[in-house]
Design a protein around this motif. Structure first.
Motif, mmCIF file in Angstrom:
data_model
loop_
_atom_site.group_PDB
_atom_site.id
_atom_site.type_symbol
_atom_site.label_atom_id
_atom_site.label_comp_id
_atom_site.label_asym_id
_atom_site.label_seq_id
_atom_site.Cartn_x
_atom_site.Cartn_y
_atom_site.Cartn_z
ATOM 1 N N ALA A 10 0.986 -1.074 -0.022
ATOM 2 C CA ALA A 10 -0.053 -0.026 -0.032
ATOM 3 C C ALA A 10 0.832 1.242 -0.065
ATOM 4 O O ALA A 10 0.449 2.335 -0.655
ATOM 5 C CB ALA A 10 -1.096 -0.059 1.227
ATOM 6 N N ASP A 11 1.913 1.009 0.526
ATOM 7 C CA ASP A 11 2.908 2.341 0.973
ATOM 8 C C ASP A 11 4.009 2.150 -0.416
ATOM 9 O O ASP A 11 4.803 1.221 -0.167
ATOM 10 C CB ASP A 11 3.347 2.494 1.949
ATOM 11 C CG ASP A 11 4.416 3.443 2.370
ATOM 12 O OD1 ASP A 11 4.537 4.440 1.214
ATOM 13 O OD2 ASP A 11 4.826 3.922 3.495
ATOM 14 N N GLN A 12 4.075 2.790 -1.360
ATOM 15 C CA GLN A 12 5.124 2.739 -2.338
ATOM 16 C C GLN A 12 6.076 3.793 -2.162
ATOM 17 O O GLN A 12 6.171 4.431 -2.864
ATOM 18 C CB GLN A 12 4.581 2.821 -3.639
ATOM 19 C CG GLN A 12 3.578 1.575 -3.940
ATOM 20 C CD GLN A 12 4.544 0.337 -4.252
ATOM 21 O OE1 GLN A 12 5.512 0.408 -4.615
ATOM 22 N NE2 GLN A 12 3.897 -0.794 -4.131
ATOM 23 N N THR A 13 6.884 3.869 -1.253
ATOM 24 C CA THR A 13 7.732 4.586 -0.818
ATOM 25 C C THR A 13 9.228 4.001 -0.561
ATOM 26 O O THR A 13 9.300 2.884 0.253
ATOM 27 C CB THR A 13 7.586 5.357 0.657
ATOM 28 O OG1 THR A 13 6.560 6.324 0.742
ATOM 29 C CG2 THR A 13 8.934 6.335 0.908
ATOM 30 N N PHE A 14 10.051 4.277 -1.552
ATOM 31 C CA PHE A 14 11.234 3.815 -1.451
ATOM 32 C C PHE A 14 12.503 4.522 -0.668
ATOM 33 O O PHE A 14 12.720 5.728 -0.881
ATOM 34 C CB PHE A 14 12.049 3.447 -2.963
ATOM 35 C CG PHE A 14 13.507 3.077 -3.114
ATOM 36 C CD1 PHE A 14 14.197 2.465 -2.216
ATOM 37 C CD2 PHE A 14 14.404 3.846 -4.107
ATOM 38 C CE1 PHE A 14 15.539 1.992 -2.224
ATOM 39 C CE2 PHE A 14 15.698 3.375 -4.142
ATOM 40 C CZ PHE A 14 16.211 2.367 -3.257
ATOM 41 N N THR A 15 12.811 4.004 0.393
ATOM 42 C CA THR A 15 13.700 4.704 1.465
ATOM 43 C C THR A 15 15.153 4.445 0.868
ATOM 44 O O THR A 15 15.553 3.203 1.360
ATOM 45 C CB THR A 15 13.478 4.555 2.886
ATOM 46 O OG1 THR A 15 12.086 4.926 3.131
ATOM 47 C CG2 THR A 15 14.333 5.347 3.804
ATOM 48 N N TYR A 53 9.536 -1.136 -7.562
ATOM 49 C CA TYR A 53 8.231 -1.378 -6.985
ATOM 50 C C TYR A 53 8.348 -1.711 -5.601
ATOM 51 O O TYR A 53 9.388 -2.733 -5.531
ATOM 52 C CB TYR A 53 6.993 -1.747 -7.946
ATOM 53 C CG TYR A 53 7.495 -3.066 -8.294
ATOM 54 C CD1 TYR A 53 6.815 -4.339 -7.551
ATOM 55 C CD2 TYR A 53 8.178 -3.543 -9.339
ATOM 56 C CE1 TYR A 53 7.169 -5.800 -7.921
ATOM 57 C CE2 TYR A 53 8.510 -4.886 -9.723
ATOM 58 C CZ TYR A 53 7.885 -5.894 -9.178
ATOM 59 O OH TYR A 53 8.164 -7.080 -9.729
ATOM 60 N N LYS A 54 7.333 -1.923 -4.807
ATOM 61 C CA LYS A 54 7.354 -2.618 -3.369
ATOM 62 C C LYS A 54 6.275 -3.576 -3.443
ATOM 63 O O LYS A 54 5.139 -3.251 -3.790
ATOM 64 C CB LYS A 54 7.480 -1.574 -2.234
ATOM 65 C CG LYS A 54 8.621 -0.759 -2.383
ATOM 66 C CD LYS A 54 8.757 0.217 -1.048
ATOM 67 C CE LYS A 54 9.146 -0.658 0.303
ATOM 68 N NZ LYS A 54 9.213 0.247 1.426
ATOM 69 N N VAL A 55 6.483 -4.866 -3.098
ATOM 70 C CA VAL A 55 5.560 -5.836 -2.755
ATOM 71 C C VAL A 55 5.047 -5.887 -1.458
ATOM 72 O O VAL A 55 5.661 -5.513 -0.545
ATOM 73 C CB VAL A 55 5.924 -7.203 -3.452
ATOM 74 C CG1 VAL A 55 6.296 -7.107 -4.824
ATOM 75 C CG2 VAL A 55 7.217 -7.646 -2.693
ATOM 76 N N ALA A 56 3.794 -6.301 -1.324
ATOM 77 C CA ALA A 56 3.223 -6.503 0.210
ATOM 78 C C ALA A 56 3.863 -7.330 0.872
ATOM 79 O O ALA A 56 4.437 -8.689 0.341
ATOM 80 C CB ALA A 56 1.771 -6.934 0.037
ATOM 81 N N GLU A 57 4.168 -7.400 2.291
ATOM 82 C CA GLU A 57 4.874 -8.482 2.788
ATOM 83 C C GLU A 57 4.164 -9.391 3.223
ATOM 84 O O GLU A 57 2.920 -9.281 3.234
ATOM 85 C CB GLU A 57 5.076 -7.756 4.256
ATOM 86 C CG GLU A 57 6.146 -6.574 4.239
ATOM 87 C CD GLU A 57 6.753 -6.118 5.599
ATOM 88 O OE1 GLU A 57 6.450 -6.478 6.778
ATOM 89 O OE2 GLU A 57 7.399 -4.948 5.620
#
Length: 541
Positions: A36-41, A537-541
């Protein structure tokens, strides 16, 4: 003849994938559930040198610029060329005129269309002596017609061999055929620039409140020493297929602290501190990564008029290089899979295998014995010890290497090397003014060809900080640009460097990182490590 590989076609087709990817619950190609949170730190060691494409000169800063500005061509995960602002290009029969066709849907973040004249303005700006771009020499390296004369102040910038045929057709004329020219257009110096914004705000144009970009992300906030925040650019032509919403880069000058914070879940990616890879790989096998990286790590001698008299003696330079036990540095200090370096060009470069030098075939005991002999011949010993200062930019990794080097020289040769670390911008300025004796250097390929490294040590190179100059070397590198036997000429050039030793190659880089398994799309196979936020992109855990 028109150049349009299957790679380009595939990339164009990919841009038409189902709209609304950014808000979809699953990835449109892989089917993975998206976070849900597509933030790359992300992490960086220091403040970027600039956000201006024609001014930025550090690799992390260039990565930030690459996410905010888009050039003619991009790269895919394997380092192959794919369309950027240019859909394709053609080359004339003599291979000295390139014509790029620009995509009509490309636009700036203020809604203005991106047109060919934006590239003309940017490229003229890059060679303009008034801007004094630290990468002006790169435009010369591209063999663009009249670049050399303009940089030297002998011709007006308007004479540069680049022109807008119409809004969507850019024509580039070269002074000579350059087979890898198109690959060089992925470099930040060649990105377009918004003329009216720069003319309105001057040097302040890259501030968050003023900046106008044409890439997938725009600068939202910059707090020096703390963070750089880039958010989705809704005006980007492929915004609907971009998944990340934000790239937040935190400045942490202590790499061990960065690792601690990564393990606490504060980062999605960091560079690992020297010596920590084996432990991290054992404890976090899916997150610790070591991959080839098209970069070298070296120390450069100041052989200019302001440099120490001792370093003008090739025997001294050879002795210091011979006494460096590279295996100790790669295996005991770095411990991340970095190859020892006995050539300036890394083995990861395409189309060229660096020659093996005589030093590489010697045992370390033989090297040490030869080093003592050479230093004694040069007049240095217990009664007349060699002393000098060496500088490096602030980093725990650089400090460890510098300390080990100084200890090796002291124990084996009786040399006294005093160490000094400097903040990044101060270091760049000090090194660029030849206000040093021995300085840390590193170079990451601007394109995947041996000349990106070997050009660095030519007389006119803007990053030849030690001011090494050899006519035969210069002629070899110049001839290689148009020669069919370029690798042979590169081999001869490397032999000159091995003999004259203007720099001490220490190791060739590996990309040694911790990357959270939630972050997908990282281009591990691209040895230039040119990553694009639009592809992550970030996938859900």
């Amino acid at each position: 003849m028109t150049y349009m590989t299957r790679t380009l076609l595939a990339a164009m087709m990919a841009s038409t994938i189902v709209a609304g990817t950014a808000t979809a619950a699953t990835h449109p190609e892989t089917g993975e559930a998206l976070a849900a949170d597509q933030t790359f730190t992300n992490w960086t060691l220091d403040n970027p040198s600039s956000f201006d494409p024609q001014v930025v000169e550090d690799s992390d800063g260039a990565a930030m610029v690459r996410n905010m500005f888009e050039g003619l061509m991009n790269q895919d995960a394997d380092g192959n060329l794919v369309p950027g602002v240019a859909l394709d290009y053609s080359v004339n029969d003599d291979k000295n005129v390139y014509t790029f066709t620009l995509r009509p849907e490309a636009q700036w973040s203020n809604g203005d269309p991106v047109v060919a004249s934006d590239f003309v303005y940017a490229w003229q700006r890059a060679v303009d002596p008034e801007l004094a771009s630290p990468y002006a020499w790169f435009m010369e390296l591209m063999s663009i017609e009249n670049a050399s004369a303009i940089i030297a102040g002998e011709m007006p910038k308007e004479e540069l061999g680049v022109k807008a045929i119409d809004d969507h057709t850019l024509e580039v004329t070269l002074s000579a055929s350059l087979p890898y020219f198109a690959t060089m257009t992925t470099h930040s110096t060649t990105f377009p620039a918004p003329q009216k914004v720069i003319e309105e705000f001057g040097a302040e144009w890259t501030k968050p409140e003023n900046i106008v970009v044409n890439g997938a992300f725009i600068l939202e906030d910059y707090t020096p020493g703390e963070r750089i925040v880039q958010v989705r650019n809704p005006e980007y032509w492929d915004n609907e297929n971009t998944i990340l919403d934000k790239i937040e880069t935190l400045v942490v000058t202590d790499q061990n602290q960065a690792l601690t914070r990564y393990l606490a879940g504060e980062f999605d990616r960091i560079e690992l501190p020297a010596g920590t890879y084996p432990k991290m790989k054992a404890e976090h096998p899916d997150e610790a990564v070591s991959v080839p990286w098209l970069c070298n790590y070296y120390y450069t001698f100041n052989v200019s008029d302001s440099g120490p008299e001792a370093f003008k003696d090739v025997r001294v330079r050879q002795a210091l290089s011979l006494a460096v036990d590279r295996k100790v540095i790669t295996e005991n200090v770095m411990q991340g899979g970095q190859p020892e370096a006995y050539s300036f060009t890394p083995a990861a470069v395409a189309g060229f295998e660096p020659p093996k030098s005589a030093m590489a075939d010697m045992t370390q005991a033989e090297r040490d014995a030869k080093a003592k002999e050479l230093l004694a011949e040069a007049g240095y010993g217990a009664d007349n010890p060699l002393t000098f200062d060496m500088i490096y930019n602030t980093s725990e990794n650089h400090k460890k290497v510098a300390v080990v080097l100084s200890q090796m020289w002291k124990q084996k040769l009786g040399v006294q090397a005093s160490l000094a670390n400097m903040e990044w911008k101060t270091f760049l300025d000090t090194r660029g003014r030849q206000d040093f004796a021995l300085a840390r250097g590193a170079w990451c390929g601007d394109y995947n060809e041996a000349s990106t490294f070997l050009d660095l040590l030519t007389t006119p190179s803007g990053y030849n900080d030690g001011k090494y100059s050899n006519t035969e070397y210069d002629e070899l590198i110049q001839s290689a640009k148009t020669a069919e036997n370029a690798p042979e000429l590169y081999t001869q050039a490397e032999a000159i460097l091995a003999e004259e030793m203007p720099v001490i190659p220490i190791y060739h880089y590996a990309g040694v990182m911790m990357i959270d398994t939630d972050l997908k799309g990282w281009p591990y196979q691209n040895v230039e490590r040119n990553w694009y936020g639009k592809n992550l992109y970030k996938v859900a855990e």
